[in-house]
Design a protein around this motif. Structure first.
Motif, PDB file in Angstrom:
ATOM      1  N   ARG A  71       1.772  -2.118   8.348  1.00 40.19           N
ATOM      2  CA  ARG A  71       3.226  -2.179   8.587  1.00 40.19           C
ATOM      3  C   ARG A  71       3.661  -3.617   8.831  1.00 40.19           C
ATOM      4  O   ARG A  71       4.704  -4.058   8.336  1.00 40.19           O
ATOM      5  N   THR A  93      11.715   3.659  -0.961  1.00 37.72           N
ATOM      6  CA  THR A  93      11.773   2.287  -0.458  1.00 37.72           C
ATOM      7  C   THR A  93      11.429   1.232  -1.509  1.00 37.72           C
ATOM      8  O   THR A  93      11.929   0.111  -1.423  1.00 37.72           O
ATOM      9  N   HIS A  94      10.525   1.582  -2.441  1.00 34.56           N
ATOM     10  CA  HIS A  94      10.053   0.594  -3.423  1.00 34.56           C
ATOM     11  C   HIS A  94       9.865   1.266  -4.776  1.00 34.56           C
ATOM     12  O   HIS A  94       8.733   1.366  -5.283  1.00 34.56           O
ATOM     13  N   GLN A 125      -2.892   3.069  -4.242  1.00 35.82           N
ATOM     14  CA  GLN A 125      -2.644   3.785  -2.988  1.00 35.82           C
ATOM     15  C   GLN A 125      -4.001   3.994  -2.319  1.00 35.82           C
ATOM     16  O   GLN A 125      -4.953   4.443  -2.969  1.00 35.82           O
ATOM     17  N   PRO A 176       4.240   0.098   2.959  1.00 28.66           N
ATOM     18  CA  PRO A 176       4.632   1.460   3.341  1.00 28.66           C
ATOM     19  C   PRO A 176       3.426   2.238   3.860  1.00 28.66           C
ATOM     20  O   PRO A 176       2.380   2.266   3.210  1.00 28.66           O
ATOM     21  N   GLU A 221       7.735   8.445   0.114  1.00 29.67           N
ATOM     22  CA  GLU A 221       8.255   7.294   0.852  1.00 29.67           C
ATOM     23  C   GLU A 221       8.505   6.096  -0.075  1.00 29.67           C
ATOM     24  O   GLU A 221       9.572   5.458  -0.014  1.00 29.67           O
ATOM     25  N   VAL A 222       7.555   5.818  -0.929  1.00 28.85           N
ATOM     26  CA  VAL A 222       7.670   4.640  -1.798  1.00 28.85           C
ATOM     27  C   VAL A 222       8.732   4.868  -2.881  1.00 28.85           C
ATOM     28  O   VAL A 222       9.387   3.911  -3.320  1.00 28.85           O
ATOM     29  N   VAL A 269       2.286   6.034   5.772  1.00 28.73           N
ATOM     30  CA  VAL A 269       2.578   7.371   6.314  1.00 28.73           C
ATOM     31  C   VAL A 269       1.330   7.867   7.035  1.00 28.73           C
ATOM     32  O   VAL A 269       0.218   7.757   6.530  1.00 28.73           O
ATOM     33  N   GLY A 323       3.169   9.589   0.888  1.00 25.85           N
ATOM     34  CA  GLY A 323       3.241   8.173   0.540  1.00 25.85           C
ATOM     35  C   GLY A 323       4.072   7.948  -0.709  1.00 25.85           C
ATOM     36  O   GLY A 323       4.910   7.033  -0.760  1.00 25.85           O
ATOM     37  N   ALA A 366       1.320   0.382  -3.491  1.00 26.57           N
ATOM     38  CA  ALA A 366       1.793  -0.964  -3.202  1.00 26.57           C
ATOM     39  C   ALA A 366       0.924  -1.956  -3.984  1.00 26.57           C
ATOM     40  O   ALA A 366      -0.123  -1.568  -4.528  1.00 26.57           O
TER      41      ALA A 366
END
Lengths: 122, 122
Positions: free
Chosen positions: A77, A43-44, A10, A82, A39-40, A84, A36, A107
């Motif tokens: 993006r 989403t992931h 990150q 991802p 969010e991840v 933020v 972050g 990521a």
């Protein structure tokens, strides 16, 4: 300094031009990191698990302006990463709504480095 | 500066004696914030929800030594507050295993302030 050591990372990108004090920088960077991760997780989740297994590596980098921060966020993006962005509540030091920093990931490190590899450490 | 504004808060307590650079401080504080949130998600999910609804307030405070950090952590644990201590992986700047900071909460602000209200902002 941004490359190669981990499979997942990150990155926290902080505006240096705001001249935030150390406590403000730490609090704003912590907002970005937590958001972050949140969010991840949504989403992931597999990326999050790999990153946690890696020891949750985080690197703080600098940009010199809001335009530069936004450009980095836009490129991240566009690469499917991802992102933020953090806007300060403005109780101290800054005007309400001032964008202070952003987190990219957790990521895959190669994909993050392709976007942020030219930025200096904070 | 530490009191009264929110019902829930997370406090990040950072060792100032290590003279970490700004990027190191941000990364270590982010570790503490994320680990604290992970811990509280497991132990006090209602606190986490209230804190998120409050805007996730975070405050970064300073201590001058490991002994002082440990004393704060001990008092917080004795008060039933969630505490995470962060030990640096030691890739840069610090010896591996150096304890750099801690997070208390997210937790009820009054209980946190009773422990950390005498500490200065980072």
């Amino acid at each position: 300094m941004n490359g190669g050591r981990w499979a997942y990372k990150q990155v926290i990108v902080v505006r240096k031009d705001l001249r935030m004090g150390p406590g403000k920088s730490v609090a704003q960077g912590a907002h970005a990191a937590v958001d972050g991760v949140t969010e991840v997780a949504r989403t992931h989740p597999a990326w999050l698990a790999e990153w946690r297994a890696d020891g949750q590596p985080k690197v703080a980098l600098r940009v010199g302006s809001l335009d530069e921060l936004d450009a980095v966020c836009d490129r991240a993006r566009a690469a499917g990463l991802p992102v933020v962005r953090i806007a300060d509540a403005g109780y101290t030091q800054l005007e309400p709504g001032t964008v202070t920093c952003a987190a990219i990931g957790p990521a895959p490190a190669d994909a993050v480095d392709a976007i942020t590899g030219d930025l200096s450490l904070l």
